[in-house]
Write an enzyme that holds these catalytic residues in place. Structure first.
Site, short mmCIF file in Angstrom:
data_model
loop_
_atom_site.label_atom_id
_atom_site.label_comp_id
_atom_site.label_asym_id
_atom_site.label_seq_id
_atom_site.Cartn_x
_atom_site.Cartn_y
_atom_site.Cartn_z
N TRP A 1 2.37 1.60 -3.40
CA TRP A 1 1.35 2.02 -4.38
C TRP A 1 1.26 3.54 -4.43
O TRP A 1 1.05 4.12 -5.49
CB TRP A 1 -0.01 1.43 -4.00
CG TRP A 1 -1.13 1.85 -4.90
CD1 TRP A 1 -1.56 1.22 -6.03
CD2 TRP A 1 -1.99 2.99 -4.76
NE1 TRP A 1 -2.62 1.90 -6.61
CE2 TRP A 1 -2.90 2.99 -5.84
CE3 TRP A 1 -2.06 4.03 -3.82
CZ2 TRP A 1 -3.87 3.98 -6.00
CZ3 TRP A 1 -3.03 5.01 -3.98
CH2 TRP A 1 -3.92 4.97 -5.06
N HIS A 2 1.46 4.19 -3.27
CA HIS A 2 1.31 5.63 -3.21
C HIS A 2 2.43 6.39 -3.92
O HIS A 2 2.22 7.53 -4.34
CB HIS A 2 1.22 6.10 -1.75
CG HIS A 2 -0.13 5.88 -1.15
ND1 HIS A 2 -0.53 4.69 -0.60
CD2 HIS A 2 -1.20 6.71 -1.04
CE1 HIS A 2 -1.77 4.80 -0.16
NE2 HIS A 2 -2.21 6.01 -0.42
N GLY A 3 3.57 5.79 -4.05
CA GLY A 3 4.64 6.52 -4.73
C GLY A 3 5.95 5.78 -4.72
O GLY A 3 6.20 4.91 -3.89
N SER B 1 0.83 -1.20 0.00
CA SER B 1 0.00 0.00 0.00
C SER B 1 0.87 1.25 0.00
O SER B 1 0.59 2.21 -0.73
CB SER B 1 -0.93 0.00 1.23
OG SER B 1 -1.67 1.19 1.29
N PHE C 1 -0.36 10.08 -7.60
CA PHE C 1 -0.26 8.66 -7.25
C PHE C 1 -0.96 7.80 -8.30
O PHE C 1 -0.82 6.60 -8.27
CB PHE C 1 -0.88 8.41 -5.87
CG PHE C 1 -0.24 9.26 -4.80
CD1 PHE C 1 1.11 9.45 -4.76
CD2 PHE C 1 -1.04 9.88 -3.85
CE1 PHE C 1 1.69 10.24 -3.77
CE2 PHE C 1 -0.48 10.67 -2.86
CZ PHE C 1 0.89 10.85 -2.82
#
Length: 483
Positions: free
Chosen positions: A325-327, A322, A483
């Protein structure tokens, strides 16, 4: 095209008018109009990436049909992994290629090998993480035989690219959105009013809360060496409310806009800063992403079945993924790791299903215990947000170490103290309204139900005037577009 822009304020009424006055007689005309409007909306960002969106849509559409029609398991797996591989490949190239190359070069330099890596100088296609996850869930569900493949290309394309959710979610499921797309929508005045109210509240969150907090958060984080520990903590608080107002504000506008067209999207936020523990926070924050990782990663890994170490392993995996996934930055991975640590006590002692109801339900004031739980959970998230906002891990650690110093009890370095004070007042007012409306779908959904008509209009016009006043500084990007 931003939700908080003049161009969107022109675009939306035009599409709404055509949808209900011209295309309302036939379902196919409604969906064609939504698809063309969505492609136009996306092309306004960068028309070149529209071809990537269409290619991704075609890939998953045909892969879904091939998987469903496969006569043997080998062919079925081929089309499944082809779709998964290409989708994740695009995401890896555009979003993570430079991160992996730079990280590898740095690791080799520590071993004495100096290389000059070739990096890509391309911008990240807006919304790629969101529409890729739409396609992945669709293909996985067909492969697992949870749904049937959609044969109507227009309907499937609307599912992937419906403009309210296209660039920053919520991350929809075919089981939830496709049936609505395949069903003729009838104009509903109550839905129109409810949608406009949610759009209004979303704009308030974005323009009045998030954008004003951003001014001071950016100033403090970008010049953290000039501020005392107390000022740095204030900067972290500003970012905490900036990212909530920004992202949940976008989600409110998206849900409200979709409702104007007779479509209900998945709820993405449910007053997360009133959570009593981290497990509850993640049931209330970015709900569509959390549930996506639960259903398509955590449960396939074994979920909560098996021994305690399996649960711990699976929990760390989903939080690290997670974060990533954001960056493409180690700070996001540390942010995910911190939340995994935070949630460990509830995983180990099997208390993660506590606090499923709304805090202080039916009451105006929480109990002392609930208040302490909310304060502890909130402060833990504030510390984690520092890693999310910092440019690198070293900067985040330096920022936090200065907060936990003697200067924590002093506020220094702030230039625009009047603006800071006004921003704090609006944050308190905002959270008070959120608290009053925490049992509703969104904060102002039910605040006016028993009010006189004149009072309701005073409230609406006041919100509009405040939004217009604070929007004079120009439109600002939404954080989650990166993102």
């Amino acid at each position: 095209m931003l939700f908080n822009s003049l161009s969107f304020a022109v675009f939306l009424p035009i599409v709404f008018f055509l949808y209900w006055s011209v295309a309302h007689k036939e379902l196919k005309y409604q969906n064609i109009l939504l698809l063309l409007s969505s492609y136009f909306f996306y092309a306004c960002w960068d028309w070149r990436f529209l071809f990537l969106l269409i290619f991704s849509t075609l890939l998953d559409y045909f892969s879904g049909i091939k998987i469903a029609e496969s006569k043997n398991n080998t062919t079925k797996k081929f089309w499944f992994w082809l779709s998964i591989g290409i989708n994740l490949g695009f995401l890896a190239v555009f979003k993570y290629y430079n991160f992996f190359i730079d990280s590898t070069a740095l690791a080799l330099s520590k071993l004495g090998f100096v290389i000059n890596p070739w990096t890509l100088n391309v911008i990240l296609p807006v919304g790629i993480s969101f529409y890729t996850f739409h396609g992945l869930s669709y293909v996985i569900d067909i492969y697992k035989e949870r749904i049937k493949a959609e044969k109507n290309f227009i309907d499937y394309s609307v599912f992937v690219s419906f403009f309210p959710l296209l660039v920053a979610g919520p991350i929809e499921r075919a089981t939830h959105l496709l049936p609505q797309i395949q069903r003729k929508r009838i104009f509903d005045y109550a839905k129109l009013v409810n949608g406009l109210k949610q759009i209004l509240w979303g704009l308030f969150k974005k323009i009045v809360i998030a954008d004003q907090c951003a001014k001071y958060a950016n100033e403090i984080f970008n010049n953290s060496g000039d501020y005392s520990g107390g000022s740095l903590f204030l900067g972290a608080l500003f970012f905490t409310f900036q990212i909530y107002g920004d992202f949940s504000g976008y989600s409110d506008i998206a849900l409200g806009t979709a409702r104007l067209f007779g479509i209900e999207l998945l709820k993405n936020f449910s007053f997360p800063y009133f959570s009593r523990n981290i497990a509850e926070f993640w049931r209330r924050w970015h709900i569509s992403l959390s549930s996506w990782f639960r259903d398509y990663l955590y449960i396939p890994l074994g979920g909560s079945k098996g021994g305690i170490w399996s649960k711990v392993r699976n929990t760390f995996i989903i939080f690290l993924v997670s974060g990533f996934w954001h960056g493409a930055n180690w700070t996001f991975i540390v942010w995910g790791f911190l939340h995994a640590l935070y949630i460990m006590p509830s995983i180990i002692f099997n208390t993660n299903r506590k606090s499923l109801d709304t805090v202080a339900k039916g009451k105006l004031i929480p109990s002392f215990k609930e208040l302490l739980e909310m304060l502890l959970t909130f402060n833990l998230t504030v510390i984690a947000w520092i890693f999310f906002r910092a440019k690198d891990i070293e900067s985040a650690l330096s920022y936090i170490s200065k907060i936990f110093s003697k200067s924590f009890f002093t506020i220094s370095g702030l230039v625009d103290k009047g603006g800071v004070l006004i921003c704090i007042v609006f944050i308190f007012a905002f959270m008070f309204i959120e608290w009053l409306g925490r049992e509703k779908e969104f904060a102002i959904a039910g605040l006016d139900t028993s009010w006189k008509k004149s009072y309701r209009y005073v409230m609406y016009y006041s919100l509009v005037l405040i939004i217009l006043w604070f929007s004079a500084g120009g439109e600002q990007q939404f954080i989650y577009f990166q993102f």
